[in-house]
Design a protein around this motif. Structure first.
Motif, PDB file in Angstrom:
ATOM      1  N   ASP A 151      -0.539 -27.752   7.405  1.00 23.99           N
ATOM      2  CA  ASP A 151      -0.972 -29.120   7.671  1.00 23.99           C
ATOM      3  C   ASP A 151      -1.157 -29.394   9.163  1.00 23.99           C
ATOM      4  O   ASP A 151      -0.889 -30.490   9.646  1.00 23.99           O
ATOM      5  CB  ASP A 151       0.037 -30.128   7.075  1.00 23.99           C
ATOM      6  CG  ASP A 151      -0.621 -31.482   6.803  1.00 23.99           C
ATOM      7  OD1 ASP A 151      -1.862 -31.501   6.611  1.00 23.99           O
ATOM      8  OD2 ASP A 151       0.083 -32.496   6.791  1.00 23.99           O
ATOM      9  N   ARG A 170      -6.981 -30.222   9.016  1.00 18.56           N
ATOM     10  CA  ARG A 170      -7.683 -30.224   7.734  1.00 18.56           C
ATOM     11  C   ARG A 170      -9.146 -30.541   8.005  1.00 18.56           C
ATOM     12  O   ARG A 170      -9.525 -31.709   8.153  1.00 18.56           O
ATOM     13  CB  ARG A 170      -7.058 -31.250   6.787  1.00 18.56           C
ATOM     14  CG  ARG A 170      -7.532 -31.094   5.349  1.00 18.56           C
ATOM     15  CD  ARG A 170      -6.649 -31.865   4.387  1.00 18.56           C
ATOM     16  NE  ARG A 170      -7.034 -31.622   2.998  1.00 18.56           N
ATOM     17  CZ  ARG A 170      -6.616 -30.588   2.287  1.00 18.56           C
ATOM     18  NH1 ARG A 170      -5.801 -29.711   2.834  1.00 18.56           N
ATOM     19  NH2 ARG A 170      -7.002 -30.420   1.041  1.00 18.56           N
ATOM     20  N   ILE A 179      -4.344 -24.803   7.647  1.00 19.65           N
ATOM     21  CA  ILE A 179      -4.451 -25.781   6.556  1.00 19.65           C
ATOM     22  C   ILE A 179      -3.142 -25.865   5.772  1.00 19.65           C
ATOM     23  O   ILE A 179      -2.632 -26.962   5.484  1.00 19.65           O
ATOM     24  CB  ILE A 179      -5.623 -25.415   5.626  1.00 19.65           C
ATOM     25  CG1 ILE A 179      -6.955 -25.575   6.371  1.00 19.65           C
ATOM     26  CG2 ILE A 179      -5.603 -26.282   4.363  1.00 19.65           C
ATOM     27  CD1 ILE A 179      -8.162 -25.101   5.580  1.00 19.65           C
ATOM     28  N   ASN A 180      -2.571 -24.721   5.456  1.00 20.39           N
ATOM     29  CA  ASN A 180      -1.342 -24.698   4.648  1.00 20.39           C
ATOM     30  C   ASN A 180      -0.172 -25.337   5.372  1.00 20.39           C
ATOM     31  O   ASN A 180       0.722 -25.924   4.740  1.00 20.39           O
ATOM     32  CB  ASN A 180      -0.999 -23.263   4.260  1.00 20.39           C
ATOM     33  CG  ASN A 180      -1.952 -22.704   3.219  1.00 20.39           C
ATOM     34  OD1 ASN A 180      -2.606 -23.457   2.505  1.00 20.39           O
ATOM     35  ND2 ASN A 180      -2.046 -21.383   3.143  1.00 20.39           N
ATOM     36  N   MET A 227     -12.005 -32.225   1.040  1.00 18.37           N
ATOM     37  CA  MET A 227     -12.629 -31.188   1.848  1.00 18.37           C
ATOM     38  C   MET A 227     -13.800 -30.582   1.076  1.00 18.37           C
ATOM     39  O   MET A 227     -13.655 -30.175  -0.071  1.00 18.37           O
ATOM     40  CB  MET A 227     -11.597 -30.091   2.167  1.00 18.37           C
ATOM     41  CG  MET A 227     -12.111 -29.017   3.091  1.00 18.37           C
ATOM     42  SD  MET A 227     -10.968 -27.619   3.207  1.00 18.37           S
ATOM     43  CE  MET A 227      -9.469 -28.443   3.688  1.00 18.37           C
TER      44      MET A 227
END
Length: 292
Positions: free
Chosen positions: A38, A41, A35-36, A1
């Motif tokens: 999942d 992303r 994001i954490n 990223m």
């Protein structure tokens, strides 16, 4: 990223034009959760935190222009008098730490049906100020939500500000969750009364959250109530009018069963919240002396 950092608004627009797939991040209270867990992303994050142009607000006539970097905590502390419905909703967002970081513009960008900022923006008739290197575009909030967690922004656009009318009457926000704090809404509702116009132009605004694929207004309920209220402030709220208003609000929604609640419960709760918030708002309207 990839991680991109803009230091000015002009630089932010240039970076977004070059990398339209980049996800903007300010407080990070929505983006980092996704994001954490999942759930997504992004190819790149575009950090807007250093952009000072986004952190202010101003009054322009009968409108408040709230910069995209203004936090919920500041909405509560600095704008509670002129934007009471939005301030009430802001108080229900997360914890003090979240309110110190999260922004209304981030709520709009995420476009979650359960976002607490959406119903009061719909009820008051807010406008999203979107900008790109191609210019500025004003999008009514009612046209901003295009689907579940989807919005009307073009790939190269960023939210610069949100324009919200100064409250011209009582406003209330109500939310139901599985506990009193740190909770995603099972459903939510906002109302705004505006009796300041001429008799044919007095307005009722509504906003429904977490009870349809997108946040939405209860348009039929608004029209019904605007025609039934005694805007001169000479009479108490009719119980049958309140009941019918609640029915029309519930009918406007399209709830589903999910882990937070059943569709039938959401419909019932919306009717109750509509009646209660209308009662609170009308009490304030009468206390203020009615139409001015």
């Amino acid at each position: 990223m990839d991680f991109l950092r803009a230091r000015t608004w002009a630089e932010a627009l240039e970076l977004k034009a070059e990398r339209p797939e980049a996800t903007p991040i300010q407080g990070g209270t929505d983006v980092m959760v996704e994001i954490n867990l999942d759930r997504g992303r992004p190819a790149a994050l575009l950090d807007l935190t250093p952009v000072g142009e986004l952190t202010g607000w101003s009054r322009e006539g009968e409108w408040i222009r709230v910069g995209a970097g203004v936090t919920y905590a500041r909405l509560i502390d600095e704008l509670g008098e002129v934007l009471p419905g939005l301030a009430q909703a802001s108080r229900t967002v997360g914890s003090p730490q979240i309110r110190n970081r999260g922004t209304l513009a981030g709520n709009l960008g995420a476009a979650s049906p359960a976002g607490d900022g959406h119903p009061p923006l719909l009820a008051s008739g807010g406008i999203v100020e979107a900008e790109s290197v191609r210019g500025t575009r004003l999008i009514p909030v009612a046209e901003f939500y295009t689907g579940v967690k989807r919005n009307a922004l073009a790939p190269d656009e960023l939210i610069r500000a949100v324009r919200v009318p100064v409250a011209a009457g009582p406003q209330y926000f109500s939310k139901i969750g599985t506990r009193n704090a740190m909770v995603i809404a099972v459903c939510s509702f906002a109302i705004a009364l505006d009796g300041s116009g001429r008799p044919g132009a007095r307005r009722v605004g509504t906003g429904i959250g977490s009870a349809a694929p997108t946040p939405l207004r209860a348009v039929a309920a608004e029209a019904f109530l605007a025609g039934e209220l005694d805007w001169t402030g000479g009479s108490a709220l009719d119980g049958e009018v309140a009941r019918r208003f609640g029915e029309l609000v519930a009918a406007a929604a399209a709830p589903i069963d999910d882990v937070r609640g059943r569709a039938a419960y959401r419909s019932h709760a919306l009717a109750v919240m509509a009646r209660r918030t209308l009662g609170w708002a009308w009490h304030d309207y009468l206390r203020a002396g009615g139409a001015r």
